[in-house]
Design a protein around this motif. Structure first.
Motif, PDB file in Angstrom:
ATOM      1  N   MET A   1       0.859  -1.205   0.000  1.00 37.55           N
ATOM      2  CA  MET A   1       0.000   0.000   0.000  1.00 37.55           C
ATOM      3  C   MET A   1       0.888   1.246   0.000  1.00 37.55           C
ATOM      4  O   MET A   1       1.806   1.388   0.807  1.00 37.55           O
ATOM      5  N   ALA A   2       0.657   2.107  -0.964  1.00 31.31           N
ATOM      6  CA  ALA A   2       1.508   3.293  -1.090  1.00 31.31           C
ATOM      7  C   ALA A   2       1.286   4.240   0.080  1.00 31.31           C
ATOM      8  O   ALA A   2       0.168   4.385   0.571  1.00 31.31           O
ATOM      9  N   GLU A   3       2.390   4.873   0.514  1.00 36.65           N
ATOM     10  CA  GLU A   3       2.292   5.815   1.620  1.00 36.65           C
ATOM     11  C   GLU A   3       1.683   7.123   1.117  1.00 36.65           C
ATOM     12  O   GLU A   3       2.036   7.636   0.055  1.00 36.65           O
ATOM     13  N   ARG A   4       0.741   7.673   1.887  1.00 39.83           N
ATOM     14  CA  ARG A   4       0.045   8.904   1.497  1.00 39.83           C
ATOM     15  C   ARG A   4       0.973  10.100   1.625  1.00 39.83           C
ATOM     16  O   ARG A   4       1.701  10.228   2.605  1.00 39.83           O
ATOM     17  N   ASP A   5       0.950  10.981   0.621  1.00 40.28           N
ATOM     18  CA  ASP A   5       1.794  12.177   0.661  1.00 40.28           C
ATOM     19  C   ASP A   5       1.391  13.066   1.836  1.00 40.28           C
ATOM     20  O   ASP A   5       0.216  13.170   2.188  1.00 40.28           O
ATOM     21  N   THR A   6       2.385  13.712   2.421  1.00 37.75           N
ATOM     22  CA  THR A   6       2.106  14.671   3.481  1.00 37.75           C
ATOM     23  C   THR A   6       1.683  15.995   2.854  1.00 37.75           C
ATOM     24  O   THR A   6       1.858  16.234   1.652  1.00 37.75           O
ATOM     25  N   SER A   7       1.132  16.877   3.683  1.00 33.83           N
ATOM     26  CA  SER A   7       0.737  18.209   3.195  1.00 33.83           C
ATOM     27  C   SER A   7       1.942  18.972   2.667  1.00 33.83           C
ATOM     28  O   SER A   7       1.845  19.706   1.671  1.00 33.83           O
ATOM     29  N   ARG A   8       3.093  18.777   3.311  1.00 30.89           N
ATOM     30  CA  ARG A   8       4.317  19.446   2.831  1.00 30.89           C
ATOM     31  C   ARG A   8       4.701  18.935   1.456  1.00 30.89           C
ATOM     32  O   ARG A   8       5.111  19.711   0.578  1.00 30.89           O
ATOM     33  N   ASP A   9       4.589  17.600   1.236  1.00 32.90           N
ATOM     34  CA  ASP A   9       4.902  17.039  -0.081  1.00 32.90           C
ATOM     35  C   ASP A   9       4.003  17.642  -1.158  1.00 32.90           C
ATOM     36  O   ASP A   9       4.464  17.988  -2.257  1.00 32.90           O
ATOM     37  N   ILE A  10       2.716  17.779  -0.830  1.00 32.21           N
ATOM     38  CA  ILE A  10       1.754  18.308  -1.807  1.00 32.21           C
ATOM     39  C   ILE A  10       2.032  19.776  -2.094  1.00 32.21           C
ATOM     40  O   ILE A  10       2.000  20.215  -3.244  1.00 32.21           O
ATOM     41  N   ASP A  11       2.343  20.555  -1.057  1.00 27.75           N
ATOM     42  CA  ASP A  11       2.679  21.973  -1.271  1.00 27.75           C
ATOM     43  C   ASP A  11       3.933  22.120  -2.128  1.00 27.75           C
ATOM     44  O   ASP A  11       4.011  23.014  -2.981  1.00 27.75           O
ATOM     45  N   GLN A  12       4.927  21.254  -1.901  1.00 29.25           N
ATOM     46  CA  GLN A  12       6.151  21.308  -2.685  1.00 29.25           C
ATOM     47  C   GLN A  12       5.865  20.969  -4.148  1.00 29.25           C
ATOM     48  O   GLN A  12       6.355  21.638  -5.067  1.00 29.25           O
ATOM     49  N   ALA A  13       5.049  19.934  -4.373  1.00 29.97           N
ATOM     50  CA  ALA A  13       4.696  19.569  -5.748  1.00 29.97           C
ATOM     51  C   ALA A  13       3.930  20.691  -6.427  1.00 29.97           C
ATOM     52  O   ALA A  13       4.144  20.987  -7.613  1.00 29.97           O
ATOM     53  N   ALA A  14       3.028  21.363  -5.675  1.00 28.90           N
ATOM     54  CA  ALA A  14       2.270  22.480  -6.241  1.00 28.90           C
ATOM     55  C   ALA A  14       3.197  23.615  -6.660  1.00 28.90           C
ATOM     56  O   ALA A  14       3.013  24.230  -7.714  1.00 28.90           O
ATOM     57  N   SER A  15       4.208  23.890  -5.834  1.00 31.51           N
ATOM     58  CA  SER A  15       5.174  24.939  -6.185  1.00 31.51           C
ATOM     59  C   SER A  15       5.939  24.578  -7.456  1.00 31.51           C
ATOM     60  O   SER A  15       6.195  25.435  -8.307  1.00 31.51           O
ATOM     61  N   GLU A  16       6.302  23.304  -7.589  1.00 33.32           N
ATOM     62  CA  GLU A  16       7.040  22.874  -8.777  1.00 33.32           C
ATOM     63  C   GLU A  16       6.176  22.960 -10.030  1.00 33.32           C
ATOM     64  O   GLU A  16       6.630  23.402 -11.085  1.00 33.32           O
ATOM     65  N   TRP A  17       4.906  22.558  -9.914  1.00 32.53           N
ATOM     66  CA  TRP A  17       4.009  22.671 -11.060  1.00 32.53           C
ATOM     67  C   TRP A  17       3.781  24.133 -11.442  1.00 32.53           C
ATOM     68  O   TRP A  17       3.727  24.482 -12.626  1.00 32.53           O
ATOM     69  N   THR A  18       3.659  25.004 -10.446  1.00 35.74           N
ATOM     70  CA  THR A  18       3.478  26.430 -10.724  1.00 35.74           C
ATOM     71  C   THR A  18       4.681  26.995 -11.468  1.00 35.74           C
ATOM     72  O   THR A  18       4.546  27.779 -12.416  1.00 35.74           O
ATOM     73  N   ALA A  19       5.881  26.603 -11.049  1.00 36.64           N
ATOM     74  CA  ALA A  19       7.100  27.064 -11.727  1.00 36.64           C
ATOM     75  C   ALA A  19       7.135  26.589 -13.178  1.00 36.64           C
ATOM     76  O   ALA A  19       7.517  27.330 -14.087  1.00 36.64           O
ATOM     77  N   ARG A  20       6.719  25.343 -13.409  1.00 34.41           N
ATOM     78  CA  ARG A  20       6.691  24.829 -14.781  1.00 34.41           C
ATOM     79  C   ARG A  20       5.690  25.604 -15.640  1.00 34.41           C
ATOM     80  O   ARG A  20       5.970  25.952 -16.796  1.00 34.41           O
ATOM     81  N   LEU A  21       4.513  25.876 -15.086  1.00 34.11           N
ATOM     82  CA  LEU A  21       3.495  26.625 -15.831  1.00 34.11           C
ATOM     83  C   LEU A  21       3.961  28.035 -16.146  1.00 34.11           C
ATOM     84  O   LEU A  21       3.644  28.588 -17.211  1.00 34.11           O
ATOM     85  N   ASP A  22       4.720  28.643 -15.235  1.00 30.29           N
ATOM     86  CA  ASP A  22       5.219  29.995 -15.464  1.00 30.29           C
ATOM     87  C   ASP A  22       6.251  30.044 -16.590  1.00 30.29           C
ATOM     88  O   ASP A  22       6.449  31.084 -17.219  1.00 30.29           O
TER      89      ASP A  22
END
Length: 336
Positions: A1-22
Protein backbone atom coordinates in the motif's frame (compact mmCIF):
# COMPACT_ATOMS: atom_id res chain seq x y z
CA UNK A 1 0.00 0.00 0.00
CA UNK A 2 1.51 3.29 -1.09
CA UNK A 3 2.29 5.81 1.62
CA UNK A 4 0.04 8.90 1.50
CA UNK A 5 1.79 12.18 0.66
CA UNK A 6 2.11 14.67 3.48
CA UNK A 7 0.74 18.21 3.20
CA UNK A 8 4.32 19.45 2.83
CA UNK A 9 4.90 17.04 -0.08
CA UNK A 10 1.75 18.31 -1.81
CA UNK A 11 2.68 21.97 -1.27
CA UNK A 12 6.15 21.31 -2.68
CA UNK A 13 4.70 19.57 -5.75
CA UNK A 14 2.27 22.48 -6.24
CA UNK A 15 5.17 24.94 -6.18
CA UNK A 16 7.04 22.87 -8.78
CA UNK A 17 4.01 22.67 -11.06
CA UNK A 18 3.48 26.43 -10.72
CA UNK A 19 7.10 27.06 -11.73
CA UNK A 20 6.69 24.83 -14.78
CA UNK A 21 3.50 26.62 -15.83
CA UNK A 22 5.22 29.99 -15.46
CA UNK A 23 7.95 28.89 -17.89
CA UNK A 24 5.42 28.30 -20.67
CA UNK A 25 2.68 25.98 -21.93
CA UNK A 26 2.89 22.34 -20.88
CA UNK A 27 3.42 19.60 -23.43
CA UNK A 28 0.50 17.17 -23.87
CA UNK A 29 2.33 14.62 -21.70
CA UNK A 30 3.03 17.20 -18.98
CA UNK A 31 -0.56 18.46 -19.09
CA UNK A 32 -1.83 14.91 -18.61
CA UNK A 33 0.56 14.39 -15.71
CA UNK A 34 -0.55 17.67 -14.15
CA UNK A 35 -4.23 16.71 -14.43
CA UNK A 36 -3.51 13.25 -12.96
CA UNK A 37 -1.70 14.86 -10.01
CA UNK A 38 -4.59 17.29 -9.38
CA UNK A 39 -7.02 14.36 -9.32
CA UNK A 40 -4.79 12.16 -7.15
CA UNK A 41 -5.51 13.86 -3.82
CA UNK A 42 -8.34 16.16 -2.64
CA UNK A 43 -5.71 18.51 -1.17
CA UNK A 44 -3.91 19.04 -4.47
CA UNK A 45 -6.23 21.67 -5.99
CA UNK A 46 -6.15 23.81 -2.85
CA UNK A 47 -2.35 23.58 -2.73
CA UNK A 48 -2.14 24.58 -6.40
CA UNK A 49 -4.33 27.63 -5.85
CA UNK A 50 -2.21 28.71 -2.88
CA UNK A 51 1.00 28.32 -4.90
CA UNK A 52 -0.36 30.27 -7.87
CA UNK A 53 -1.72 33.04 -5.65
CA UNK A 54 1.69 33.35 -3.99
CA UNK A 55 3.39 33.36 -7.38
CA UNK A 56 1.16 36.18 -8.68
CA UNK A 57 1.85 38.32 -5.60
CA UNK A 58 5.58 37.56 -5.76
CA UNK A 59 5.82 38.69 -9.38
CA UNK A 60 4.16 41.99 -8.51
CA UNK A 61 6.37 42.50 -5.49
CA UNK A 62 9.62 41.93 -7.43
CA UNK A 63 9.15 45.34 -9.00
CA UNK A 64 10.03 46.76 -5.59
CA UNK A 65 13.69 45.92 -6.09
CA UNK A 66 16.45 43.49 -5.09
CA UNK A 67 15.41 43.43 -1.45
CA UNK A 68 12.17 41.64 -2.34
CA UNK A 69 11.54 38.57 -0.20
CA UNK A 70 8.69 36.28 -1.41
CA UNK A 71 8.38 34.76 2.07
CA UNK A 72 6.88 38.00 3.35
CA UNK A 73 3.89 37.43 1.07
CA UNK A 74 3.11 33.93 2.35
CA UNK A 75 0.63 35.10 4.98
CA UNK A 76 -1.36 38.32 5.35
CA UNK A 77 0.30 40.67 7.82
CA UNK A 78 -2.00 42.44 10.21
CA UNK A 79 -1.06 46.02 11.11
CA UNK A 80 -1.33 46.96 14.78
CA UNK A 81 -2.27 50.53 15.57
CA UNK A 82 -1.33 51.78 19.01
CA UNK A 83 -2.24 55.18 20.44
CA UNK A 84 1.42 56.20 20.49
CA UNK A 85 1.96 55.17 16.83
CA UNK A 86 -1.14 56.98 15.65
CA UNK A 87 -0.29 60.16 17.54
CA UNK A 88 3.30 60.09 16.35
CA UNK A 89 2.16 59.69 12.76
CA UNK A 90 -0.56 62.30 12.72
CA UNK A 91 -1.01 64.58 15.70
CA UNK A 92 -4.22 66.53 15.91
CA UNK A 93 -3.28 68.98 13.16
CA UNK A 94 -2.12 66.26 10.77
CA UNK A 95 -5.32 64.28 11.36
CA UNK A 96 -7.42 67.29 10.39
CA UNK A 97 -5.26 67.87 7.31
CA UNK A 98 -5.59 64.21 6.33
CA UNK A 99 -9.37 64.36 6.54
CA UNK A 100 -9.41 67.47 4.37
CA UNK A 101 -7.16 65.79 1.80
CA UNK A 102 -9.49 62.80 1.67
CA UNK A 103 -12.34 64.99 0.49
CA UNK A 104 -14.66 64.25 3.39
CA UNK A 105 -17.83 66.23 3.98
CA UNK A 106 -18.89 67.97 7.15
CA UNK A 107 -22.39 68.38 8.53
CA UNK A 108 -24.01 69.36 11.79
CA UNK A 109 -24.41 65.66 12.64
CA UNK A 110 -20.67 65.03 12.16
CA UNK A 111 -17.98 64.48 9.53
CA UNK A 112 -18.75 61.94 6.80
CA UNK A 113 -15.97 59.85 5.24
CA UNK A 114 -16.52 57.36 2.44
CA UNK A 115 -14.74 55.07 -0.02
CA UNK A 116 -15.58 54.11 -3.59
CA UNK A 117 -15.59 50.57 -4.93
CA UNK A 118 -12.06 49.16 -4.77
CA UNK A 119 -10.76 51.80 -2.31
CA UNK A 120 -9.34 51.09 1.15
CA UNK A 121 -8.75 54.22 3.23
CA UNK A 122 -7.10 54.86 6.59
CA UNK A 123 -8.83 57.63 8.56
CA UNK A 124 -6.84 59.05 11.50
CA UNK A 125 -9.00 60.57 14.25
CA UNK A 126 -7.96 63.45 16.48
CA UNK A 127 -7.71 61.34 19.67
CA UNK A 128 -5.20 58.89 18.16
CA UNK A 129 -7.81 56.32 17.14
CA UNK A 130 -8.00 55.17 13.52
CA UNK A 131 -10.65 53.77 11.21
CA UNK A 132 -9.69 51.63 8.21
CA UNK A 133 -12.53 51.77 5.69
CA UNK A 134 -13.01 48.89 3.29
CA UNK A 135 -14.40 49.17 -0.23
CA UNK A 136 -17.68 51.06 -0.81
CA UNK A 137 -18.12 52.12 2.83
CA UNK A 138 -19.26 55.23 4.68
CA UNK A 139 -18.99 56.49 8.27
CA UNK A 140 -19.97 59.61 10.20
CA UNK A 141 -17.64 60.82 12.97
CA UNK A 142 -19.01 62.83 15.88
CA UNK A 143 -16.81 63.67 18.90
CA UNK A 144 -17.84 65.65 21.97
CA UNK A 145 -16.61 66.06 25.56
CA UNK A 146 -18.47 62.95 26.79
CA UNK A 147 -17.95 60.33 24.10
CA UNK A 148 -16.36 59.52 20.75
CA UNK A 149 -19.01 58.33 18.31
CA UNK A 150 -18.61 56.82 14.84
CA UNK A 151 -21.72 55.78 12.92
CA UNK A 152 -21.23 53.02 10.34
CA UNK A 153 -23.65 53.99 7.57
CA UNK A 154 -22.72 51.16 5.21
CA UNK A 155 -19.91 48.78 4.28
CA UNK A 156 -17.09 47.54 6.48
CA UNK A 157 -14.58 49.20 8.81
CA UNK A 158 -11.83 48.21 11.21
CA UNK A 159 -11.69 50.39 14.32
CA UNK A 160 -8.55 50.87 16.43
CA UNK A 161 -9.83 52.74 19.47
CA UNK A 162 -7.19 54.55 21.53
CA UNK A 163 -7.57 54.34 25.30
CA UNK A 164 -9.57 57.09 26.97
CA UNK A 165 -11.17 56.14 30.28
CA UNK A 166 -13.21 59.35 30.42
CA UNK A 167 -14.68 59.21 26.92
CA UNK A 168 -15.84 55.82 25.62
CA UNK A 169 -15.42 54.98 21.94
CA UNK A 170 -18.84 54.10 20.49
CA UNK A 171 -19.78 52.68 17.11
CA UNK A 172 -23.45 53.02 16.22
CA UNK A 173 -24.93 50.69 13.59
CA UNK A 174 -28.53 49.64 12.90
CA UNK A 175 -29.87 50.67 16.28
CA UNK A 176 -26.98 49.11 18.22
CA UNK A 177 -24.16 50.65 20.27
CA UNK A 178 -20.72 49.01 20.35
CA UNK A 179 -18.81 50.54 23.25
CA UNK A 180 -15.18 50.22 24.35
CA UNK A 181 -12.41 52.13 26.09
CA UNK A 182 -9.70 50.49 23.93
CA UNK A 183 -10.01 47.73 21.33
CA UNK A 184 -9.38 46.63 17.75
CA UNK A 185 -12.51 45.34 16.00
CA UNK A 186 -14.19 44.98 12.62
CA UNK A 187 -17.84 45.85 11.89
CA UNK A 188 -19.50 44.85 8.62
CA UNK A 189 -22.87 46.12 7.36
CA UNK A 190 -23.78 44.80 3.93
CA UNK A 191 -27.13 44.72 2.15
CA UNK A 192 -29.47 41.89 3.13
CA UNK A 193 -27.06 40.44 5.71
CA UNK A 194 -26.92 40.76 9.51
CA UNK A 195 -24.40 43.23 10.91
CA UNK A 196 -21.26 41.28 11.83
CA UNK A 197 -18.90 42.23 14.67
CA UNK A 198 -15.45 40.65 14.95
CA UNK A 199 -13.16 41.58 17.86
CA UNK A 200 -9.49 40.65 17.64
CA UNK A 201 -8.07 42.91 20.39
CA UNK A 202 -9.65 44.03 23.67
CA UNK A 203 -13.34 44.01 24.57
CA UNK A 204 -16.45 45.57 23.03
CA UNK A 205 -19.77 45.84 24.90
CA UNK A 206 -22.84 45.56 22.67
CA UNK A 207 -26.20 47.04 23.62
CA UNK A 208 -29.33 48.38 21.99
CA UNK A 209 -29.60 52.10 21.34
CA UNK A 210 -31.07 54.00 24.32
CA UNK A 211 -34.43 54.55 22.60
CA UNK A 212 -34.92 50.79 22.11
CA UNK A 213 -35.29 50.26 25.85
CA UNK A 214 -33.32 47.00 26.29
CA UNK A 215 -30.77 47.11 29.10
CA UNK A 216 -28.95 43.89 28.14
CA UNK A 217 -25.22 44.19 27.40
CA UNK A 218 -23.23 41.51 25.53
CA UNK A 219 -19.47 41.46 26.10
CA UNK A 220 -17.49 40.47 23.01
CA UNK A 221 -13.79 39.75 23.66
CA UNK A 222 -10.69 38.93 21.59
CA UNK A 223 -11.09 36.31 18.82
CA UNK A 224 -14.87 36.44 19.11
CA UNK A 225 -17.60 37.40 16.67
CA UNK A 226 -21.24 38.32 17.08
CA UNK A 227 -23.97 38.45 14.45
CA UNK A 228 -26.28 41.35 15.30
CA UNK A 229 -29.95 40.73 14.67
CA UNK A 230 -32.81 43.18 15.09
CA UNK A 231 -32.36 45.07 18.42
CA UNK A 232 -35.62 43.57 19.66
CA UNK A 233 -33.99 40.12 19.56
CA UNK A 234 -30.83 41.02 21.47
CA UNK A 235 -31.69 38.45 24.17
CA UNK A 236 -31.13 35.58 21.73
CA UNK A 237 -27.67 36.66 20.52
CA UNK A 238 -24.59 34.70 21.59
CA UNK A 239 -20.91 35.53 20.91
CA UNK A 240 -18.96 32.84 19.05
CA UNK A 241 -15.28 32.16 19.72
CA UNK A 242 -13.26 31.61 16.53
CA UNK A 243 -9.69 30.39 15.93
CA UNK A 244 -7.01 33.07 15.38
CA UNK A 245 -6.35 31.82 11.84
CA UNK A 246 -9.94 32.58 10.88
CA UNK A 247 -9.58 36.06 12.37
CA UNK A 248 -6.50 36.51 10.18
CA UNK A 249 -8.41 35.38 7.11
CA UNK A 250 -11.39 37.64 7.87
CA UNK A 251 -9.12 40.67 8.18
CA UNK A 252 -6.95 40.00 5.11
CA UNK A 253 -8.78 42.83 3.30
CA UNK A 254 -6.79 45.32 5.39
CA UNK A 255 -3.79 44.36 3.22
CA UNK A 256 -5.82 44.45 0.00
CA UNK A 257 -6.17 40.65 -0.07
CA UNK A 258 -8.97 38.09 -0.05
CA UNK A 259 -8.28 34.84 1.80
CA UNK A 260 -10.31 31.70 1.12
CA UNK A 261 -10.22 28.37 2.93
CA UNK A 262 -12.84 26.04 1.51
CA UNK A 263 -15.42 28.62 0.38
CA UNK A 264 -17.13 27.80 -2.91
CA UNK A 265 -16.04 29.43 -6.14
CA UNK A 266 -19.46 31.10 -6.30
CA UNK A 267 -18.92 32.65 -2.86
CA UNK A 268 -15.43 33.80 -3.87
CA UNK A 269 -16.82 35.46 -7.01
CA UNK A 270 -19.32 37.37 -4.85
CA UNK A 271 -16.46 38.60 -2.66
CA UNK A 272 -14.50 39.89 -5.67
CA UNK A 273 -17.61 41.75 -6.87
CA UNK A 274 -17.32 44.06 -3.85
CA UNK A 275 -13.91 45.30 -4.97
CA UNK A 276 -14.03 45.56 -8.76
CA UNK A 277 -16.34 46.58 -11.59
CA UNK A 278 -15.14 43.46 -13.42
CA UNK A 279 -17.45 40.66 -12.29
CA UNK A 280 -16.80 36.92 -12.41
CA UNK A 281 -19.59 34.89 -14.01
CA UNK A 282 -19.66 31.10 -13.56
CA UNK A 283 -21.87 29.35 -16.09
CA UNK A 284 -21.57 25.87 -14.63
CA UNK A 285 -23.33 25.01 -11.36
CA UNK A 286 -20.85 22.24 -10.53
CA UNK A 287 -17.87 24.53 -11.05
CA UNK A 288 -19.50 27.20 -8.85
CA UNK A 289 -19.62 24.68 -6.00
CA UNK A 290 -15.90 23.81 -6.18
CA UNK A 291 -13.99 24.74 -2.97
CA UNK A 292 -11.37 27.48 -3.19
CA UNK A 293 -8.27 27.90 -1.03
CA UNK A 294 -5.64 30.64 -1.28
CA UNK A 295 -4.70 34.29 -0.79
CA UNK A 296 -5.45 36.65 -3.68
CA UNK A 297 -5.26 40.35 -4.52
CA UNK A 298 -8.77 41.75 -3.95
CA UNK A 299 -8.62 44.03 -7.01
CA UNK A 300 -7.49 41.33 -9.46
CA UNK A 301 -10.49 39.17 -10.42
CA UNK A 302 -8.86 38.38 -13.76
CA UNK A 303 -5.70 36.95 -12.16
CA UNK A 304 -7.84 34.94 -9.75
CA UNK A 305 -9.93 33.59 -12.64
CA UNK A 306 -6.82 32.55 -14.57
CA UNK A 307 -5.64 30.54 -11.56
CA UNK A 308 -9.08 28.94 -11.26
CA UNK A 309 -9.15 28.07 -14.96
CA UNK A 310 -5.79 26.32 -14.69
CA UNK A 311 -6.61 24.32 -11.59
CA UNK A 312 -10.16 23.31 -12.48
CA UNK A 313 -9.62 22.81 -16.22
CA UNK A 314 -12.05 25.60 -17.08
CA UNK A 315 -12.26 27.98 -20.02
CA UNK A 316 -11.91 31.72 -19.43
CA UNK A 317 -13.48 34.45 -21.55
CA UNK A 318 -12.59 38.05 -20.68
CA UNK A 319 -15.01 40.79 -21.75
CA UNK A 320 -14.93 44.52 -21.05
CA UNK A 321 -16.43 44.18 -17.58
CA UNK A 322 -16.88 40.44 -17.05
CA UNK A 323 -14.80 37.31 -16.72
CA UNK A 324 -16.74 34.18 -17.70
CA UNK A 325 -15.67 30.75 -16.45
CA UNK A 326 -17.05 27.61 -18.06
CA UNK A 327 -16.00 23.98 -18.29
CA UNK A 328 -15.56 22.29 -21.66
CA UNK A 329 -18.60 20.19 -22.59
CA UNK A 330 -20.47 21.37 -19.47
CA UNK A 331 -24.10 22.31 -19.76
CA UNK A 332 -24.22 26.04 -20.31
CA UNK A 333 -26.71 26.75 -17.57
CA UNK A 334 -26.45 30.27 -16.20
CA UNK A 335 -26.05 29.42 -12.52
CA UNK A 336 -25.52 32.93 -11.31
Amino acid sequence: MAERDTSRDIDQAASEWTARLDRGPLSPEQAAAHRAWLDSDPRAKGAMLRAQALSMMSESAQALGDDFDPATFAQPRLPRFSRRQALAWTGAAAAAASLAALGVTSAAAGTVVSTERGEIRLVPLKDGSTVLLNTDSRIRVRYDKDQRVVVLLKGEAYFSAARDEKRPFVVEVNGRRLRTTQAGFRVRKLDEAPVDLLVNLGRVDVSAAPLIGSAKIIAVTSNTRLSLSDPAHISTERPLSIPPQIVTRELAWREGKLAFEGQTLGEAAAQFARYSDTHIQIRDAELAREPVTGLFAANDPVGFSRAIARVFDARLEHGSDTVVLTRPNAAQTAAQ
